[in-house]
Design a protein around this motif. Structure first.
Motif, PDB file in Angstrom:
ATOM      1  N   LYS A 234       0.959  -1.115  -0.089  1.00  0.00           N
ATOM      2  CA  LYS A 234      -0.072   0.058   0.001  1.00  0.00           C
ATOM      3  C   LYS A 234       0.862   1.243  -0.004  1.00  0.00           C
ATOM      4  CE  LYS A 234      -3.729   2.107   2.543  1.00  0.00           C
ATOM      5  NZ  LYS A 234      -4.684   2.127   3.693  1.00  0.00           N
ATOM      6  N   GLU A 235       0.518   2.325  -0.783  1.00  0.00           N
ATOM      7  CA  GLU A 235       1.240   3.436  -0.707  1.00  0.00           C
ATOM      8  C   GLU A 235       0.522   4.618   0.273  1.00  0.00           C
ATOM      9  OE1 GLU A 235       1.134   5.284  -4.616  1.00  0.00           O
ATOM     10  OE2 GLU A 235       1.341   3.194  -5.610  1.00  0.00           O
ATOM     11  N   LEU A 236       1.537   4.729   1.305  1.00  0.00           N
ATOM     12  CA  LEU A 236       1.270   5.337   2.262  1.00  0.00           C
ATOM     13  C   LEU A 236       1.136   7.089   1.923  1.00  0.00           C
ATOM     14  CD1 LEU A 236       3.345   3.968   5.127  1.00  0.00           C
ATOM     15  CD2 LEU A 236       1.034   3.420   4.629  1.00  0.00           C
ATOM     16  N   THR A 237      -0.468   7.690   1.865  1.00  0.00           N
ATOM     17  CA  THR A 237      -0.473   9.101   2.112  1.00  0.00           C
ATOM     18  C   THR A 237      -0.910   9.790   3.204  1.00  0.00           C
ATOM     19  OG1 THR A 237      -2.453   8.444   1.177  1.00  0.00           O
ATOM     20  CG2 THR A 237      -1.096   8.720  -0.435  1.00  0.00           C
ATOM     21  N   PRO A 238      -0.109  10.008   4.396  1.00  0.00           N
ATOM     22  CA  PRO A 238      -0.352  10.481   5.280  1.00  0.00           C
ATOM     23  C   PRO A 238      -1.475  11.558   5.497  1.00  0.00           C
ATOM     24  CG  PRO A 238       1.766  11.120   4.817  1.00  0.00           C
ATOM     25  CD  PRO A 238       1.279  10.184   3.799  1.00  0.00           C
ATOM     26  N   ASP A 239      -1.586  12.392   4.604  1.00  0.00           N
ATOM     27  CA  ASP A 239      -2.507  13.526   4.683  1.00  0.00           C
ATOM     28  C   ASP A 239      -3.620  13.176   3.873  1.00  0.00           C
ATOM     29  OD1 ASP A 239      -0.676  15.128   6.217  1.00  0.00           O
ATOM     30  OD2 ASP A 239       0.261  15.770   4.505  1.00  0.00           O
ATOM     31  N   SER A 240      -3.944  11.841   3.571  1.00  0.00           N
ATOM     32  CA  SER A 240      -5.320  11.817   2.761  1.00  0.00           C
ATOM     33  C   SER A 240      -6.301  11.773   3.794  1.00  0.00           C
ATOM     34  CB  SER A 240      -5.077  10.326   1.990  1.00  0.00           C
ATOM     35  OG  SER A 240      -6.422  10.154   1.469  1.00  0.00           O
ATOM     36  N   PRO A 241      -7.350  12.488   3.542  1.00  0.00           N
ATOM     37  CA  PRO A 241      -8.749  12.421   4.182  1.00  0.00           C
ATOM     38  C   PRO A 241      -9.547  11.469   4.185  1.00  0.00           C
ATOM     39  CG  PRO A 241      -8.951  14.185   2.579  1.00  0.00           C
ATOM     40  CD  PRO A 241      -7.386  13.423   2.505  1.00  0.00           C
ATOM     41  N   THR A 242      -9.471  10.825   3.129  1.00  0.00           N
ATOM     42  CA  THR A 242     -10.360   9.787   2.659  1.00  0.00           C
ATOM     43  C   THR A 242      -9.810   8.546   2.830  1.00  0.00           C
ATOM     44  OG1 THR A 242     -11.216  11.182   0.927  1.00  0.00           O
ATOM     45  CG2 THR A 242     -11.917   8.752   0.753  1.00  0.00           C
ATOM     46  N   LYS A 243     -10.636   7.540   3.470  1.00  0.00           N
ATOM     47  CA  LYS A 243     -10.363   6.304   3.724  1.00  0.00           C
ATOM     48  C   LYS A 243     -11.212   5.600   2.616  1.00  0.00           C
ATOM     49  CE  LYS A 243      -8.666   6.411   8.427  1.00  0.00           C
ATOM     50  NZ  LYS A 243      -8.365   5.912   9.628  1.00  0.00           N
ATOM     51  N   PHE A 244     -10.646   4.226   2.631  1.00  0.00           N
ATOM     52  CA  PHE A 244     -11.292   3.359   1.447  1.00  0.00           C
ATOM     53  C   PHE A 244     -11.578   2.207   1.965  1.00  0.00           C
ATOM     54  CE2 PHE A 244      -8.618   6.412  -0.854  1.00  0.00           C
ATOM     55  CZ  PHE A 244      -9.682   6.715  -1.768  1.00  0.00           C
ATOM     56  N   VAL A 245     -13.002   1.613   1.850  1.00  0.00           N
ATOM     57  CA  VAL A 245     -13.529   0.496   2.671  1.00  0.00           C
ATOM     58  C   VAL A 245     -14.044  -0.536   1.553  1.00  0.00           C
ATOM     59  CG1 VAL A 245     -15.202  -0.320   4.157  1.00  0.00           C
ATOM     60  CG2 VAL A 245     -14.000   1.906   4.483  1.00  0.00           C
ATOM     61  N   ALA A 246     -13.645  -1.744   1.602  1.00  0.00           N
ATOM     62  CA  ALA A 246     -14.165  -2.702   0.427  1.00  0.00           C
ATOM     63  C   ALA A 246     -15.125  -3.667   1.225  1.00  0.00           C
ATOM     64  CB  ALA A 246     -12.916  -3.562   0.132  1.00  0.00           C
ATOM     65  N   VAL A 247     -16.261  -3.653   0.662  1.00  0.00           N
ATOM     66  CA  VAL A 247     -17.265  -4.638   1.538  1.00  0.00           C
ATOM     67  C   VAL A 247     -17.538  -5.824   0.525  1.00  0.00           C
ATOM     68  CG1 VAL A 247     -19.647  -4.858   2.225  1.00  0.00           C
ATOM     69  CG2 VAL A 247     -18.507  -2.786   2.498  1.00  0.00           C
ATOM     70  N   TYR A 248     -16.950  -7.127   1.002  1.00  0.00           N
ATOM     71  CA  TYR A 248     -16.918  -8.241  -0.051  1.00  0.00           C
ATOM     72  C   TYR A 248     -18.358  -8.937   0.170  1.00  0.00           C
ATOM     73  CZ  TYR A 248     -11.731  -8.405  -0.206  1.00  0.00           C
ATOM     74  OH  TYR A 248     -10.294  -8.013  -0.390  1.00  0.00           O
ATOM     75  N   ASN A 249     -18.700  -9.287  -0.843  1.00  0.00           N
ATOM     76  CA  ASN A 249     -20.003 -10.425  -0.844  1.00  0.00           C
ATOM     77  C   ASN A 249     -21.132  -9.632  -0.331  1.00  0.00           C
ATOM     78  OD1 ASN A 249     -20.594 -12.936  -1.684  1.00  0.00           O
ATOM     79  ND2 ASN A 249     -20.567 -13.839   0.312  1.00  0.00           N
ATOM     80  N   ALA A 250     -21.290  -8.338  -0.657  1.00  0.00           N
ATOM     81  CA  ALA A 250     -22.416  -7.425  -0.132  1.00  0.00           C
ATOM     82  C   ALA A 250     -23.865  -7.734  -0.559  1.00  0.00           C
ATOM     83  CB  ALA A 250     -22.053  -5.939  -0.647  1.00  0.00           C
TER      84      ALA A 250
ATOM     85  N   LEU B 177     -18.410  -2.691  -7.538  1.00  0.00           N
ATOM     86  CA  LEU B 177     -17.436  -3.728  -8.044  1.00  0.00           C
ATOM     87  C   LEU B 177     -18.355  -4.896  -8.356  1.00  0.00           C
ATOM     88  CD1 LEU B 177     -14.464  -2.958  -5.664  1.00  0.00           C
ATOM     89  CD2 LEU B 177     -14.878  -2.020  -7.908  1.00  0.00           C
ATOM     90  N   GLN B 178     -17.892  -5.793  -9.453  1.00  0.00           N
ATOM     91  CA  GLN B 178     -18.441  -7.002  -9.669  1.00  0.00           C
ATOM     92  C   GLN B 178     -17.763  -8.095  -9.020  1.00  0.00           C
ATOM     93  OE1 GLN B 178     -19.050  -8.113 -13.978  1.00  0.00           O
ATOM     94  NE2 GLN B 178     -20.686  -9.340 -13.490  1.00  0.00           N
ATOM     95  N   ASN B 179     -16.444  -8.137  -9.253  1.00  0.00           N
ATOM     96  CA  ASN B 179     -15.617  -9.027  -8.708  1.00  0.00           C
ATOM     97  C   ASN B 179     -14.430  -8.543  -8.215  1.00  0.00           C
ATOM     98  OD1 ASN B 179     -14.146 -11.266  -7.844  1.00  0.00           O
ATOM     99  ND2 ASN B 179     -14.458 -12.539 -10.010  1.00  0.00           N
ATOM    100  N   VAL B 180     -14.230  -8.374  -6.568  1.00  0.00           N
ATOM    101  CA  VAL B 180     -12.835  -8.007  -6.316  1.00  0.00           C
ATOM    102  C   VAL B 180     -11.731  -8.560  -6.563  1.00  0.00           C
ATOM    103  CG1 VAL B 180     -13.878  -6.595  -4.284  1.00  0.00           C
ATOM    104  CG2 VAL B 180     -13.348  -8.980  -4.065  1.00  0.00           C
ATOM    105  N   ALA B 181     -11.915 -10.041  -6.828  1.00  0.00           N
ATOM    106  CA  ALA B 181     -10.839 -10.697  -7.537  1.00  0.00           C
ATOM    107  C   ALA B 181      -9.972 -10.131  -8.622  1.00  0.00           C
ATOM    108  CB  ALA B 181     -11.040 -12.011  -7.497  1.00  0.00           C
TER     109      ALA B 181
END
Length: 179
Positions: free
Chosen positions: A9-25, A75-79
């Motif tokens: 993962k590329e670290l971006t310390p000042d990034s205000p947005t976090k990204f969440v993946a929900v599998y099999n939603a 996302l149709q398929n996270v794989a």
């Protein structure tokens, strides 16, 4: 199959947005609705939902009801998007059933914290050690992991160690040879 090492993962310390993946939603709509409701209060998140086509319209209705349309991507398929998924800040598994998925092991190997329901046969998800396990409410575990960077880091390090030890290619080959 063994777990492949993914780009870090590329670290971006000042990034205000976090990204969440929900599998099999779309598998457990009730649980996914509860996850979406809990995520609503966290305005600095972008949500990636893995949808399989079965109940997509119901999931999108839940996204709309939670007023999260502007912060959600389907996302149709996270794989198929492994390099994207290992860049997320959190993986959520709202379903109590799920096939063993290499992409989950790769996320864990990359140090991404996991919040999940109890999933039978998923011995790699250990409450408080490699993941947070939800029984009823998603609010408290989501709040804990999104606001306590040390907790997410501890879970990620423990998960990385577990996956490297038990699920890496060398361990899988040795288990195959032993069998």
């Amino acid at each position: 199959l063994g777990v492949a090492t993914m780009p870090q993962k590329e670290l971006t310390p000042d990034s205000p947005t976090k990204f969440v993946a929900v599998y099999n939603a779309s598998d457990d709509l009730k649980s996914t609705r509860r996850v979406l409701e809990a995520l609503r209060e966290h305005t600095n998140l972008h949500i990636f939902l893995e949808l399989d086509g079965k109940k997509d319209h119901k999931v999108w209705s839940a996204v709309e009801e939670a007023k999260l349309l502007d912060r959600t991507t389907c996302l149709q398929n996270v794989a198929d998007l492994r390099s994207l998924i290992v860049q997320t800040d959190l993986v959520i598994l709202p379903s109590s059933q799920m096939p063993v998925r290499t992409v989950l092991l790769e996320a864990m190997e990359s140090g991404i914290p996991i919040i999940a329901t109890q999933i039978r046969g998923f011995d790699m998800l250990v409450e408080g050690e490699t993941a947070l396990i939800v029984e009823d409410s998603w609010e408290e575990p989501l709040h804990r992991i999104l606001h306590d960077d040390d907790l997410g880091e501890r879970l990620g390090i423990a998960a990385t160690t577990l996956i490297a030890t038990n699920y890496g290619s060398a361990a899988q080959i040795a288990a195959l040879q032993a069998a």
